[in-house]
Scaffold this active site. Structure first.
Site, PDB file in Angstrom:
ATOM      1  N   GLU A  16     -31.584 -25.190  -8.194  1.00 39.56           N
ATOM      2  CA  GLU A  16     -31.367 -24.372  -6.968  1.00 39.56           C
ATOM      3  C   GLU A  16     -32.536 -24.228  -5.874  1.00 39.56           C
ATOM      4  O   GLU A  16     -32.165 -23.729  -4.930  1.00 39.56           O
ATOM      5  CB  GLU A  16     -31.231 -22.698  -7.618  1.00 39.56           C
TER       6      GLU A  16
ATOM      7  N   GLN B  45     -23.933 -18.532 -18.597  1.00 38.30           N
ATOM      8  CA  GLN B  45     -24.090 -18.798 -17.263  1.00 38.30           C
ATOM      9  C   GLN B  45     -23.768 -20.283 -16.854  1.00 38.30           C
ATOM     10  O   GLN B  45     -24.280 -21.441 -17.492  1.00 38.30           O
ATOM     11  CB  GLN B  45     -25.335 -18.530 -16.929  1.00 38.30           C
TER      12      GLN B  45
ATOM     13  N   HIS C 144     -25.218 -23.736 -18.538  1.00 36.89           N
ATOM     14  CA  HIS C 144     -26.471 -23.728 -18.146  1.00 36.89           C
ATOM     15  C   HIS C 144     -27.460 -22.808 -19.206  1.00 36.89           C
ATOM     16  O   HIS C 144     -28.493 -23.211 -19.740  1.00 36.89           O
ATOM     17  CB  HIS C 144     -26.674 -23.189 -16.760  1.00 36.89           C
TER      18      HIS C 144
ATOM     19  N   PHE D  18     -35.429 -17.950  -4.264  1.00 41.60           N
ATOM     20  CA  PHE D  18     -34.310 -18.268  -5.276  1.00 41.60           C
ATOM     21  C   PHE D  18     -33.374 -17.252  -5.114  1.00 41.60           C
ATOM     22  O   PHE D  18     -33.486 -16.160  -4.692  1.00 41.60           O
ATOM     23  CB  PHE D  18     -34.887 -18.424  -6.439  1.00 41.60           C
TER      24      PHE D  18
ATOM     25  N   ARG E 254     -28.109 -14.058 -15.324  1.00 41.70           N
ATOM     26  CA  ARG E 254     -29.604 -14.196 -15.091  1.00 41.70           C
ATOM     27  C   ARG E 254     -29.881 -14.724 -13.513  1.00 41.70           C
ATOM     28  O   ARG E 254     -29.158 -15.517 -13.088  1.00 41.70           O
ATOM     29  CB  ARG E 254     -30.108 -15.286 -16.064  1.00 41.70           C
TER      30      ARG E 254
ATOM     31  N   LEU F 104     -28.697 -31.300 -14.097  1.00 39.29           N
ATOM     32  CA  LEU F 104     -29.005 -29.994 -13.409  1.00 39.29           C
ATOM     33  C   LEU F 104     -29.597 -30.295 -11.944  1.00 39.29           C
ATOM     34  O   LEU F 104     -30.287 -31.361 -11.851  1.00 39.29           O
ATOM     35  CB  LEU F 104     -29.869 -29.153 -14.021  1.00 39.29           C
TER      36      LEU F 104
ATOM     37  N   HIS G 233     -24.135 -22.895 -14.097  1.00 35.48           N
ATOM     38  CA  HIS G 233     -24.897 -23.133 -12.928  1.00 35.48           C
ATOM     39  C   HIS G 233     -24.160 -23.681 -11.831  1.00 35.48           C
ATOM     40  O   HIS G 233     -23.492 -24.776 -12.152  1.00 35.48           O
ATOM     41  CB  HIS G 233     -26.404 -24.014 -13.408  1.00 35.48           C
TER      42      HIS G 233
ATOM     43  N   ARG H  70     -25.793 -16.650  -9.175  1.00 33.47           N
ATOM     44  CA  ARG H  70     -25.213 -18.051  -9.622  1.00 33.47           C
ATOM     45  C   ARG H  70     -23.826 -17.853  -9.843  1.00 33.47           C
ATOM     46  O   ARG H  70     -22.918 -18.654  -9.822  1.00 33.47           O
ATOM     47  CB  ARG H  70     -25.973 -18.675 -10.876  1.00 33.47           C
TER      48      ARG H  70
HETATM   49  C1  LIG Z   1     -32.369 -28.389 -16.278  1.00 33.68           C
HETATM   50  C2  LIG Z   1     -32.700 -26.832 -16.693  1.00 33.68           C
HETATM   51  C3  LIG Z   1     -33.546 -26.333 -15.528  1.00 33.68           C
HETATM   52  C4  LIG Z   1     -33.729 -24.910 -15.756  1.00 33.68           C
HETATM   53  N1  LIG Z   1     -34.713 -24.441 -14.668  1.00 33.68           N
HETATM   54  C5  LIG Z   1     -34.949 -23.234 -14.557  1.00 33.68           C
HETATM   55  C6  LIG Z   1     -35.824 -22.749 -13.691  1.00 33.68           C
HETATM   56  O1  LIG Z   1     -36.373 -23.207 -12.701  1.00 33.68           O
HETATM   57  N2  LIG Z   1     -36.347 -21.533 -14.113  1.00 33.68           N
HETATM   58  C7  LIG Z   1     -36.264 -20.926 -14.971  1.00 33.68           C
HETATM   59  O2  LIG Z   1     -36.600 -19.492 -15.206  1.00 33.68           O
HETATM   60  N3  LIG Z   1     -35.372 -21.210 -15.998  1.00 33.68           N
HETATM   61  C8  LIG Z   1     -34.896 -22.292 -15.835  1.00 33.68           C
HETATM   62  N4  LIG Z   1     -34.059 -23.005 -16.947  1.00 33.68           N
HETATM   63  C9  LIG Z   1     -33.763 -22.209 -18.031  1.00 33.68           C
HETATM   64  C10 LIG Z   1     -35.016 -22.274 -19.295  1.00 33.68           C
HETATM   65  O3  LIG Z   1     -35.487 -23.694 -19.002  1.00 33.68           O
HETATM   66  C11 LIG Z   1     -34.538 -22.198 -20.551  1.00 33.68           C
HETATM   67  O4  LIG Z   1     -33.912 -20.878 -20.611  1.00 33.68           O
HETATM   68  C12 LIG Z   1     -36.001 -21.769 -21.228  1.00 33.68           C
HETATM   69  O5  LIG Z   1     -36.904 -22.791 -21.084  1.00 33.68           O
HETATM   70  C13 LIG Z   1     -35.702 -21.759 -22.720  1.00 33.68           C
HETATM   71  O6  LIG Z   1     -37.074 -21.385 -23.515  1.00 33.68           O
HETATM   72  P1  LIG Z   1     -36.888 -20.976 -24.936  1.00 33.68           P
HETATM   73  O7  LIG Z   1     -38.428 -21.022 -25.181  1.00 33.68           O
HETATM   74  O8  LIG Z   1     -36.240 -19.753 -25.152  1.00 33.68           O
HETATM   75  O9  LIG Z   1     -36.233 -22.338 -25.567  1.00 33.68           O
HETATM   76  P2  LIG Z   1     -36.526 -24.101 -25.491  1.00 33.68           P
HETATM   77  O10 LIG Z   1     -37.255 -24.134 -24.646  1.00 33.68           O
HETATM   78  O11 LIG Z   1     -34.913 -24.472 -25.493  1.00 33.68           O
HETATM   79  O12 LIG Z   1     -37.001 -24.250 -26.920  1.00 33.68           O
HETATM   80  C14 LIG Z   1     -36.251 -24.130 -28.177  1.00 33.68           C
HETATM   81  C15 LIG Z   1     -37.175 -24.604 -29.188  1.00 33.68           C
HETATM   82  O13 LIG Z   1     -36.545 -24.115 -30.433  1.00 33.68           O
HETATM   83  C16 LIG Z   1     -36.352 -25.581 -31.225  1.00 33.68           C
HETATM   84  N5  LIG Z   1     -35.560 -25.222 -32.034  1.00 33.68           N
HETATM   85  C17 LIG Z   1     -34.127 -24.853 -31.942  1.00 33.68           C
HETATM   86  N6  LIG Z   1     -33.453 -24.766 -32.909  1.00 33.68           N
HETATM   87  C18 LIG Z   1     -34.187 -24.952 -34.109  1.00 33.68           C
HETATM   88  C19 LIG Z   1     -33.925 -25.101 -35.377  1.00 33.68           C
HETATM   89  N7  LIG Z   1     -32.756 -24.969 -36.145  1.00 33.68           N
HETATM   90  N8  LIG Z   1     -35.273 -25.378 -36.226  1.00 33.68           N
HETATM   91  C20 LIG Z   1     -36.367 -25.501 -35.655  1.00 33.68           C
HETATM   92  N9  LIG Z   1     -36.584 -25.392 -34.355  1.00 33.68           N
HETATM   93  C21 LIG Z   1     -35.299 -25.102 -33.657  1.00 33.68           C
HETATM   94  C22 LIG Z   1     -36.275 -26.678 -30.269  1.00 33.68           C
HETATM   95  O14 LIG Z   1     -36.715 -27.757 -31.114  1.00 33.68           O
HETATM   96  C23 LIG Z   1     -37.238 -26.118 -29.287  1.00 33.68           C
HETATM   97  O15 LIG Z   1     -38.530 -26.576 -29.567  1.00 33.68           O
HETATM   98  C24 LIG Z   1     -33.616 -24.305 -16.912  1.00 33.68           C
HETATM   99  C25 LIG Z   1     -32.874 -24.787 -17.863  1.00 33.68           C
HETATM  100  C26 LIG Z   1     -32.400 -25.927 -17.607  1.00 33.68           C
HETATM  101  C27 LIG Z   1     -31.657 -26.899 -18.833  1.00 33.68           C
END
Ligand SMILES: Cc1cc2nc3c(=O)[nH]c(=O)nc-3n(C[C@H](O)[C@H](O)[C@H](O)COP(=O)(O)OP(=O)(O)OC[C@H]3O[C@@H](n4cnc5c(N)ncnc54)[C@H](O)[C@@H]3O)c2cc1C
Ligand code: SF4
Ligand code: SF4
Ligand code: FES
Lengths: 603, 248
Positions: free
Chosen positions: A253, A234, A380, A121, A415, A250, A236, A309
């Site tokens: 990568e 970021q 992203h 990656f 990142r 998306l 992407h 990126r």
């Molecule tokens: C399409 C895509 C592909 C990706 N691919 C990769 C990858 O291959 N490798 C990698 O390392 N990263 C990748 N990323 C980045 C990574 O997926 C995210 O940064 C990561 O999943 C974020 O996780 P998190 O647990 O911080 O938040 P999230 O998984 O976004 O969860 C946020 C949570 O908070 C809750 N929430 C938000 N606001 C509130 C509120 N006010 N009250 C109650 N609940 C709330 C939401 O409902 C959700 O449950 C990708 C991102 C995307 C969009």
């Protein structure tokens, strides 16, 4: 006084993505009661969409890998603006966190000798990303979810937190509503963990869903906690661009990791034209070497498509701006060319990138085993977020913790792919552990009903306002504005305009008109989310104005070059006594000698 | 710009009515795009679930012209041109409002299934060795995005409402992913027969037909599970069946 549905837990986790679930599991394993709230159904958070993989120096595919290399890669990728201690903990603990997932039932792709397979990656020196085809996020969130449901965690699905409760200078709970009936909920907790993800909905072209409105960032800010590095958003390099309805979705990568190349409309592989000094030594200088790298040749260096990126996105923007883009305003990403190199290439592509194959076939009528994809940058991820202590993940307000995308520090100015999923695991666990500890050491505090009534009045006022717009219109205008004025390429004049525009948008947002009643009403929910989106948009804009240099994901065309002073400080944001957004520059903390030594060694 | 007409079921548990909306359509648009456009421009309180817009999260399940589908993966160009498009919520689950139903039953069902229990680690460092071929089979089941479309279409739930006695195709897929997991050592056959009600499934394959992840729910999950149950519990039919096929 209205009565509220009230719940009391030792630890309240807000957000059920990878970070929130991992935190909840850890906290409950420490014997405290845990509540978990999320805006959508369980298992639908952003983490489910992650494609490429989880970065962890397991060194199963290349035994030269270890935590030091991962640490150095992360720091280099972040232009050394990262919090060194977080980068160290992350690199050291990620392997253990991944193996734990396997023990909980995750099934990652395998090596020939039956161990976990790892892929290349961008910015990672060795193949490091643990993955399942291109649906790694699904595997991760489902594993955590299916483990977590047996832990006695109380899950409140489809509930949105609108305010953190504070008393005696610490955070003691949260206030919000459930979507189904629109009833208000009160949570009292000795410690609160924010794991709310990112802010991608501030932009028009985005890979992020409706949930990503920066709620955690805004909640923390209003509770008096500090935000940091908010200028680093970021973009992407590869999002879908055609047809219009899929714009922003998306393209992992992983496509480039498997050998995909970027071409302009003249068929030129333009990524070879500009290789940053920091990476010259690690980048292939011809196409053949690049190909060998993607096929696991340990003596080859990575192709320029796998540079970081921020850089790849800017090269794509340059090609498009200078007239070498495709008809729909993108460039071409081609994986089908590997037919020339591999027998059964078509099957290979379908096996390695099933999601991409399906997505393009279904949504764009493109068969990626035969045709190139049209791609362009898409919003992203945000590197910035809530400022936390590296070891405990506690924010600058006691009782408040943050982990995952909504926290700052690990990724610095940019990142690396795969470093988010590992971030969620490593720091989700830490947040859970230290929040549980904090809960054990502190008493619970309740809060007066008057405050609660005020919060409910604030949330309900949109049913009485008489503005001309609905919340979706204002949100769309905000997204257009941020995309145009505070996007990939920034300058002072545009951003000063953005500051003015934000003032107008805030006024409109305060008066949006909501129709219908409180039951499952997206117009109302968007009106509430919009307030957070405006807060984070302001933070991004002010920080981007303040950083008069180009660094990582933050590119200023009026300050394109770097100098000695570049990248020597973080920008920290806080709410002033009067309620303003207050910015200050804070010198980077000095790296401990051992860490500095690792960086020098790996230069 | 061309436009399309939608008949969207509106209202809550009290009663559904069809409302007609006309909205502009652009090239490549999917049903969810149209719904979000209608929401933004005409009906801000239109309730709908979605997250990824790319067939990855399983939030946007609905019935499009009577067919259970993901709204984000259904192109307008694949629907009959010139005719109004009928949009309704999943029928098997209690209605909350408009296109949103109460799927919480599914989350409760999952908790009843015995959790993953791995064999002791194979290597001294606490890890396991697994061959890709063994993993492949289970990875098919783990592709499930929990859209619950298969639950919606299964007559045992949809028509006969046996929610207390039958866990539905989604959870047979889940049980299969555990039972066939190379590391798992738990035995779930007793529950499959009793609490999970696998016997109610008469292999109509409707679930397989609607699965957006192309999981072969009946052939690869349910039938092998049924065989396992039969293996455990004496069953005269199976002996006959076994002899016919000349196996074992
Ligand atoms: C399409 C895509 C592909 C990706 N691919 C990769 C990858 O291959 N490798 C990698 O390392 N990263 C990748 N990323 C980045 C990574 O997926 C995210 O940064 C990561 O999943 C974020 O996780 P998190 O647990 O911080 O938040 P999230 O998984 O976004 O969860 C946020 C949570 O908070 C809750 N929430 C938000 N606001 C509130 C509120 N006010 N009250 C109650 N609940 C709330 C939401 O409902 C959700 O449950 C990708 C991102 C995307 C969009
Ligand atoms: S095959 Fe079985 S589970 Fe699937 S729809 Fe038919 S009866 Fe239901
Ligand atoms: S098995 Fe298929 S149809 Fe059923 S919930 Fe999973 S993805 Fe949806
Ligand atoms: S929105 Fe995620 S599957 Fe349709």
């Amino acid at each position: 006084m209205p009565s509220y549905d009230t719940h009391t837990y030792d630890v309240l986790v807000i957000g059920a993505g990878g970070a929130g679930l991992r935190a909840a599991i850890e906290a409950s394993a420490h014997g405290v009661s845990v509540g978990l709230v999320c805006k959508s159904l369980l298992g639908k958070a952003h983490t489910v969409m992650a494609e490429g993989g989880i970065a962890a120096a397991l060194s199963y595919v290349d035994d030269r890998d270890n935590w030091k290399v991962h640490f150095a890669d992360t720091m280099r990728g972040g232009q050394y603006l990262n919090n060194g201690r977080m980068a160290e903990l992350h690199a050291k603990e990620a392997p253990e966190r991944v193996l734990e997932l396997e023990a909980w039932g995750a099934l990652f792709d395998r090596t020939k000798d039956g161990r976990i397979l790892q892929r290349n990656f961008g910015g990672h020196k060795y193949p490091r990303l643990v993955h399942v085809g291109d649906r790694t996020g699904l595997e991760m969130i489902r594993t955590l979810q299916d483990h977590g449901i047996y832990q006695g965690i109380a899950v409140h699905m489809e509930c949105t937190i609108t305010t953190l409760l504070k008393e005696e200078g610490r955070v003691v709970g949260a206030f919000g509503y459930e979507r189904e009936k629109g009833r208000f909920l009160v949570f009292f907790a000795k410690a609160v963990i924010l794991a709310t993800g990112g802010i991608g909905r501030a932009y028009k072209i985005t890979s992020n869903s409706w949930e990503y409105t920066g709620d955690g960032h805004a909640l923390a800010f209003h509770a008096g906690a500090e935000l940091m590095d908010m200028e680093f958003v970021q973009f992407h390099p590869t999002g879908m661009i055609w047809p219009p309805s899929v714009r922003g979705i998306l393209v992992t990568e992983g496509v480039r990791g498997e050998g995909g190349i970027l071409l302009n409309n003249q068929g030129r592989r333009f990524m070879f034209d500009d290789i940053p000094a920091l990476y010259v030594n690690q980048t292939a200088d011809n196409e053949e070497e690049g190909w060998r790298y993607t096929q696991g040749d340990k003596n080859a260096r990575r192709p320029p498509e796998l540079l970081t990126r921020d850089h790849v996105a800017r090269c794509i923007v340059r090609e498009i701006k200078e007239g070498r883009g495709t008809a729909h305003g993108g460039v071409l990403l081609d994986i089908s060319w590997i037919k020339k190199k591999l027998p059964h290439a078509e099957d290979h592509i379908r096996k390695k990138l099933p999601g991409m194959y399906h997505q393009f076939l279904k949504l764009a009528d493109i068969d990626i085993t035969r045709q190139p994809m049209e791609v362009g940058p898409t919003t992203h991820y945000i590197m910035g977020g809530i400022r936390v202590d590296a070891d405990t993940q506690m924010a600058t307000v006691p009782g408040l913790f943050a982990a995952g995308e909504c926290a700052a520090g690990l990724h610095g100015a940019n990142r690396l792919g795969g470093n988010s999923l590992s971030d969620l695991l490593v720091f989700g666990k830490r947040a859970g552990e230290y929040a549980a500890q904090f809960a054990k050491e502190n008493k619970s505090v309740t809060i007066s009903g008057e405050h609660l009534d005020q919060y409910s009045r604030e949330a309900l006022r949109y049913f009485e306002t008489e503005g001309a717009d609905n919340s979706f219109q204002v949100q769309a205008d905000l997204q257009d504005m941020m995309q145009d004025l505070v996007g990939i390429v920034r300058n002072e004049a545009d951003m000063l305009r953005a500051v003015e525009e934000l003032k107008k948008l805030k006024e409109r947002a305060a008066n949006v008109r909501v129709t219908g009643n409180r039951e499952f009403n997206p117009g109302w929910h968007t009106a509430l989310d919009l307030q957070n989106l405006l807060t984070v948009s302001e933070a991004v804009t002010l920080a981007a104005l303040e950083r008069k240099e180009s660094l990582g994901a933050h590119f200023r065309e009026d300050y394109p070059d770097r100098d000695e002073k570049s990248g020597k400080f973080n920008i920290v944001i806080r709410k002033s006594e009067e309620g303003w957004m207050e910015l200050r520059q804070e010198a980077l903390p000095e790296l401990p000698a051992e860490l500095q030594h690792i960086i020098n060694e790996m230069k | 710009m061309p436009s399309a007409t939608f008949q969207v079921q509106r209202g809550g548990a009290g009663g559904g009515r069809l409302e007609t909306y006309t909205t502009e359509v652009a090239e490549g648009m999917v049903v969810l795009d149209a719904v979000l456009q209608i929401q933004a421009e005409q009906a801000p309180d239109l309730a709908v679930r979605w997250n990824c817009k790319a067939g990855r999260c399983g939030s946007c399940s609905a019935e499009i012209n009577g067919m259970p589908k993901l709204m984000c993966m259904t192109r307008l160009s694949d629907l009959p041109p010139g005719k109004p498009i009928l949009l309704q919520p999943m029928k098997a689950f209690p209605l909350i409002k408009d296109l949103v139903t109460d799927v919480s039953w599914n989350f409760r069902v999952k908790k009843m299934i015995k959790k993953f229990k791995p064999r002791p680690p194979d290597a001294a460092d606490g890890t396991w060795r697994m061959a890709q071929e063994d993993v492949d089979r289970v990875q098919e089941f783990r592709k499930c995005i929990e859209c619950f479309l298969c639950q919606d279409v299964c007559h045992v739930l949809r028509e006969h409402h046996l929610f207390e006695e039958f866990i539905g195709p989604r959870f047979f897929v889940h049980v299969a992913s555990l039972e066939m997991h190379p590391l798992d050592v738990e035995d779930r056959r007793e529950e499959l027969k009793k609490a999970d009600g696998i016997g109610y499934c008469n292999i109509t394959k409707c679930c397989t037909q609607v699965c957006p992840e192309d999981i072969h729910i009946t052939d690869n999950a349910i039938i092998p599970l049924k065989e396992r149950v039969v293996d455990k519990f004496y069953d005269p039919l199976k002996r006959l069946f076994g002899r016919w096929r000349g196996k074992k």
